[in-house]
Design a protein around this motif. Structure first.
Motif, short mmCIF file in Angstrom:
data_model
loop_
_atom_site.label_atom_id
_atom_site.label_comp_id
_atom_site.label_asym_id
_atom_site.label_seq_id
_atom_site.Cartn_x
_atom_site.Cartn_y
_atom_site.Cartn_z
N ILE A 58 0.82 -1.21 0.00
CA ILE A 58 0.00 0.00 0.00
C ILE A 58 0.85 1.26 0.00
CG2 ILE A 58 -1.94 -1.15 1.13
CD1 ILE A 58 -1.07 0.27 3.74
N ALA A 59 2.17 1.13 -0.22
CA ALA A 59 3.06 2.29 -0.22
C ALA A 59 2.57 3.34 -1.22
CB ALA A 59 4.47 1.84 -0.60
N PRO A 60 2.69 4.63 -0.85
CA PRO A 60 3.34 5.19 0.34
C PRO A 60 2.42 5.38 1.53
CG PRO A 60 2.74 6.96 -1.13
CD PRO A 60 2.28 5.68 -1.81
N VAL A 61 1.21 4.82 1.49
CA VAL A 61 0.25 5.00 2.58
C VAL A 61 0.68 4.14 3.77
CG1 VAL A 61 -2.18 4.78 3.25
CG2 VAL A 61 -1.57 5.47 0.92
N THR A 62 0.51 4.67 4.99
CA THR A 62 0.88 3.90 6.17
C THR A 62 -0.18 2.85 6.48
OG1 THR A 62 1.65 4.07 8.45
CG2 THR A 62 -0.26 5.40 7.87
N HIS A 63 0.22 1.83 7.18
CA HIS A 63 -0.70 0.77 7.59
C HIS A 63 -1.79 1.36 8.49
CE1 HIS A 63 -2.21 -3.07 8.98
NE2 HIS A 63 -1.30 -3.73 8.29
N PRO A 64 -3.06 1.05 8.24
CA PRO A 64 -4.12 1.64 9.07
C PRO A 64 -4.01 1.29 10.54
CG PRO A 64 -5.01 -0.05 7.57
CD PRO A 64 -3.63 0.24 7.13
N LEU A 65 -3.43 0.13 10.90
CA LEU A 65 -3.26 -0.19 12.32
C LEU A 65 -2.33 0.80 13.01
CD1 LEU A 65 -2.96 -4.11 12.30
CD2 LEU A 65 -4.93 -2.73 13.00
N ASN A 66 -1.39 1.38 12.27
CA ASN A 66 -0.50 2.37 12.87
C ASN A 66 -1.29 3.61 13.31
OD1 ASN A 66 1.63 0.65 12.28
ND2 ASN A 66 2.22 1.75 10.42
N ILE A 67 -2.24 4.01 12.50
CA ILE A 67 -3.08 5.16 12.85
C ILE A 67 -3.92 4.85 14.08
CG2 ILE A 67 -4.86 6.76 12.05
CD1 ILE A 67 -2.23 7.01 10.53
N MET A 68 -4.55 3.68 14.07
CA MET A 68 -5.42 3.30 15.19
C MET A 68 -4.66 3.23 16.50
SD MET A 68 -7.53 0.23 13.35
CE MET A 68 -7.79 0.33 11.57
N CYS A 69 -3.42 2.72 16.43
CA CYS A 69 -2.64 2.52 17.65
C CYS A 69 -1.96 3.80 18.12
CB CYS A 69 -1.61 1.42 17.42
SG CYS A 69 -0.66 0.98 18.88
N TYR A 70 -1.31 4.51 17.21
CA TYR A 70 -0.45 5.62 17.62
C TYR A 70 -1.11 6.98 17.52
CZ TYR A 70 3.38 2.35 18.03
OH TYR A 70 4.17 1.32 18.44
N THR A 71 -1.91 7.21 16.51
CA THR A 71 -2.56 8.52 16.36
C THR A 71 -3.77 8.63 17.26
OG1 THR A 71 -1.81 8.63 14.07
CG2 THR A 71 -3.57 10.15 14.72
N TRP A 72 -4.57 7.58 17.31
CA TRP A 72 -5.81 7.62 18.08
C TRP A 72 -5.70 6.96 19.46
CZ3 TRP A 72 -8.92 5.13 13.50
CH2 TRP A 72 -8.95 6.03 12.43
N ALA A 73 -4.66 6.15 19.68
CA ALA A 73 -4.51 5.38 20.93
C ALA A 73 -5.72 4.50 21.19
CB ALA A 73 -4.26 6.32 22.11
N ASP A 74 -6.28 3.94 20.13
CA ASP A 74 -7.47 3.09 20.23
C ASP A 74 -7.15 1.60 20.23
OD1 ASP A 74 -9.39 5.03 20.43
OD2 ASP A 74 -9.97 4.99 18.32
N LEU A 75 -5.87 1.24 20.29
CA LEU A 75 -5.51 -0.15 20.06
C LEU A 75 -4.32 -0.54 20.94
CD1 LEU A 75 -6.57 -2.37 18.23
CD2 LEU A 75 -4.90 -1.68 16.51
N ARG A 76 -4.45 -1.68 21.60
CA ARG A 76 -3.38 -2.20 22.44
C ARG A 76 -3.33 -3.72 22.35
NH1 ARG A 76 -2.25 2.36 21.99
NH2 ARG A 76 -1.77 3.89 23.59
N MET A 77 -2.29 -4.29 22.95
CA MET A 77 -2.12 -5.73 23.04
C MET A 77 -3.30 -6.35 23.79
SD MET A 77 1.00 -7.57 25.08
CE MET A 77 1.65 -9.15 24.61
N SER A 78 -3.62 -7.60 23.45
CA SER A 78 -4.69 -8.32 24.13
C SER A 78 -4.14 -9.13 25.30
CB SER A 78 -5.39 -9.26 23.17
OG SER A 78 -4.54 -10.35 22.85
#
Length: 524
Positions: free
Chosen positions: A267-287
């Motif tokens: 998907i280059a040059p677009v970043t992986h959507p999980l990166n946005i969810m985890c780092y930009t929104w802080a909506d995602l963590r380890m289970s």
């Protein structure tokens, strides 16, 4: 990249493909252009560009809010891979089985609007003229639509684009859909194999975001996908499963074997959507299950999947379905690593674990279960350039650890709990078939990360790895307490646009249209 530099013409084509109204499915067969197509035939853009879009939207690559609802806040969480620290909708949401219809429409609408429609368009243009492009579209359709069927059950597949007067667009039951998947894969494999044997020109290069136009790798992927689906139905239809699995295993080009053959969409040059969810929104963590299993095994893949908490050498995961008053309570738990700009849908390690399970059942050409199991682990290690796999595969003592929530002891999973696995890593030839299966699926689950859709499907099919049930269950008793979600309810958009056909489709479930109803293949 050429496939991303759209001409105005191609942009118009994709816009024409974007309509999601079910009643307009038939319009895809019409020529959307006001002029002839000869100018575009030479470089195959009429078929190639839509199929580039189909690959990019298996998980919508450039729209993280939609991707979050397409997969992350359902399969990625239900699989035991990830959890959100965010108490969405007053902490009544999918993570604790308070299923939200406006979330649960997304996997359906994205896939039909951005994948099924583009594949169908490409097939209409390729049919009778470009058999290789037609076959490529068949493979992509199966990859996309088996995921949708594994979420909901019945889907619109063989009847796509065919409106039955006032009765709407008919659904296939899940059993009918799987029969069609095998048929399409068989045809596509035969077509591309014939192209290879004739040494035909390989014409996908400018549009293929996975294998750069390599027909052999597409055949190997299709064979592996066929084996995946065969194993998926092995409990409910053993004869069909064995036939399809042995056909995949016997093919001369074989299955995916090395990590360099992983099915990953660039998907280059677009970043992986999980990166946005985890780092930009802080909506995602380890289970919590990831913490329990990976730390318990002292698994060297752990730092390739997650980040230690606050820079320390410890990892903390969040248990699914717990009381969360505010995001800050759990946002300090372990983040996911930052993923490269490729989205992974199948690994070669999975292929070896599929062969290991096929060997358990005595399928022809499956090889030896122990050898395949260890090869699955070593292939996963190779993917991350991790040495010393032998030390790991010879570990006969390590087990998943009890889970301790430092924020709330109510969420703990202690030793002796039936939800805490006691399976070790080292293969035991004298173990029962069920213990062997648990060992295979647990390692397969680890190796498939972060592809939550397939991990959730395999958990439902086998019950492995052992996951932790939600603490708070907001399903209204449609999902019994202490059990796990089996599917998403049918998308509400079909009730608006295709109600009569939807009513017939729900009857094929043979139970209520809710999250507790098992799919056709989910019968263990």
């Amino acid at each position: 990249m050429k496939s991303r530099r759209y001409t105005a013409l191609v942009a118009i084509a994709i816009m024409m493909l974007g309509s999601s109204c079910v009643k307009k499915f038939g319009e895809i067969n019409k020529n959307p252009y006001g002029f002839g197509e000869d100018d575009l035939q030479a470089d195959f853009q009429l078929m190639g560009e839509p199929l580039s879009q189909a690959q990019l939207n298996l998980l919508i690559y450039n729209d993280p809010p939609t991707a979050q609802l397409q997969q992350n806040l359902n399969a990625d969480v239900f699989s035991g891979y990830m959890m959100s620290p965010t108490p969405f909708e007053g902490n009544i949401n999918n993570t604790n089985y308070g299923l939200l219809y406006y979330w649960n429409n997304k996997p359906w609408t994205v896939t039909y609007g951005n994948v099924m429609k583009t594949c169908d368009f490409a097939q209409q243009k390729a049919k009778g003229h470009y058999s290789d492009f037609y076959a490529w579209a068949q493979i992509l359709k199966v990859e996309a639509m088996h995921r949708i069927s594994d979420i909901y059950g019945p889907i619109i597949y063989t009847h796509y684009g065919h409106i039955n007067n006032e009765q709407g667009v008919d659904f296939d039951s899940q059993e009918e859909a799987y029969t069609a998947f095998f048929k399409d894969l068989n045809e596509a494999i035969d077509t591309l194999t014939a192209c290879i044997n004739r040494n035909d020109e390989q014409r996908f290069q400018h549009f293929d975001l996975v294998y750069n136009g390599d027909y052999r790798k597409w055949v190997k992927f299709a064979n592996t996908l066929r084996l995946r689906l065969a194993i998926r139905i092995s409990t409910v239809n053993k004869d069909k499963a064995r036939y399809e699995g042995e056909m995949a295993l016997a093919h001369p080009l074989g299955l995916l074997e090395a990590y360099q053959e992983n099915f990953t969409v660039n998907i280059a040059p677009v970043t992986h959507p999980l990166n946005i969810m985890c780092y930009t929104w802080a909506d995602l963590r380890m289970s919590a299950p990831m913490e329990s299993i990976l730390t318990g095994y002292n698994d060297p893949r752990l730092p390739y999947y997650f980040v230690p908490t606050d820079g320390a050498a410890t990892y903390h995961g969040i248990r699914n379905g717990i009381a969360i008053a505010a995001k800050e309570e759990y946002s300090g738990f372990s983040q996911l690593v930052r993923f490269p700009n490729k989205i992974q849908f199948m690994t070669a390690a999975e292929s070896w674990f599929l062969k290991a399970e096929a060997a358990l059942y005595g399928w022809a050409n499956a090889g030896n279960a122990a050898t395949n199991y260890e090869k699955g682990i070593s292939t996963s290690f190779a993917q991350y350039q991790i040495p010393n796999v032998t030390e790991y595969t010879n570990n006969s003592t390590s087990r998943p650890r009890p889970y301790i929530d430092p924020q709330n002891e109510v969420n703990n999973v202690l030793a002796g709990s039936p939800h805490l696995s006691t399976i070790t890593i080292k293969w035991e030839e004298g173990a029962s078939l069920e213990k062997k299966l648990e060992r295979i699926i647990t390692q397969k689950w680890i190796a498939m990360f972060p592809e939550g859709q397939e991990a959730w499907s395999e958990f439902r099919r086998t019950g492995y790895p052992r996951l932790f049930p939600v603490v708070i269950n907001n399903s209204g008793n449609t999902i019994p307490q202490g059990t796990f979600i089996r599917r998403l309810p049918m998308p509400q958009i079909e009730q608006t646009t295709n109600p009569r056909a939807l009513e017939r489709a729900i009857r094929t479930l043979k139970d209520d249209d809710d999250g507790g109803t098992r799919l056709w293949w989910d019968r263990k």
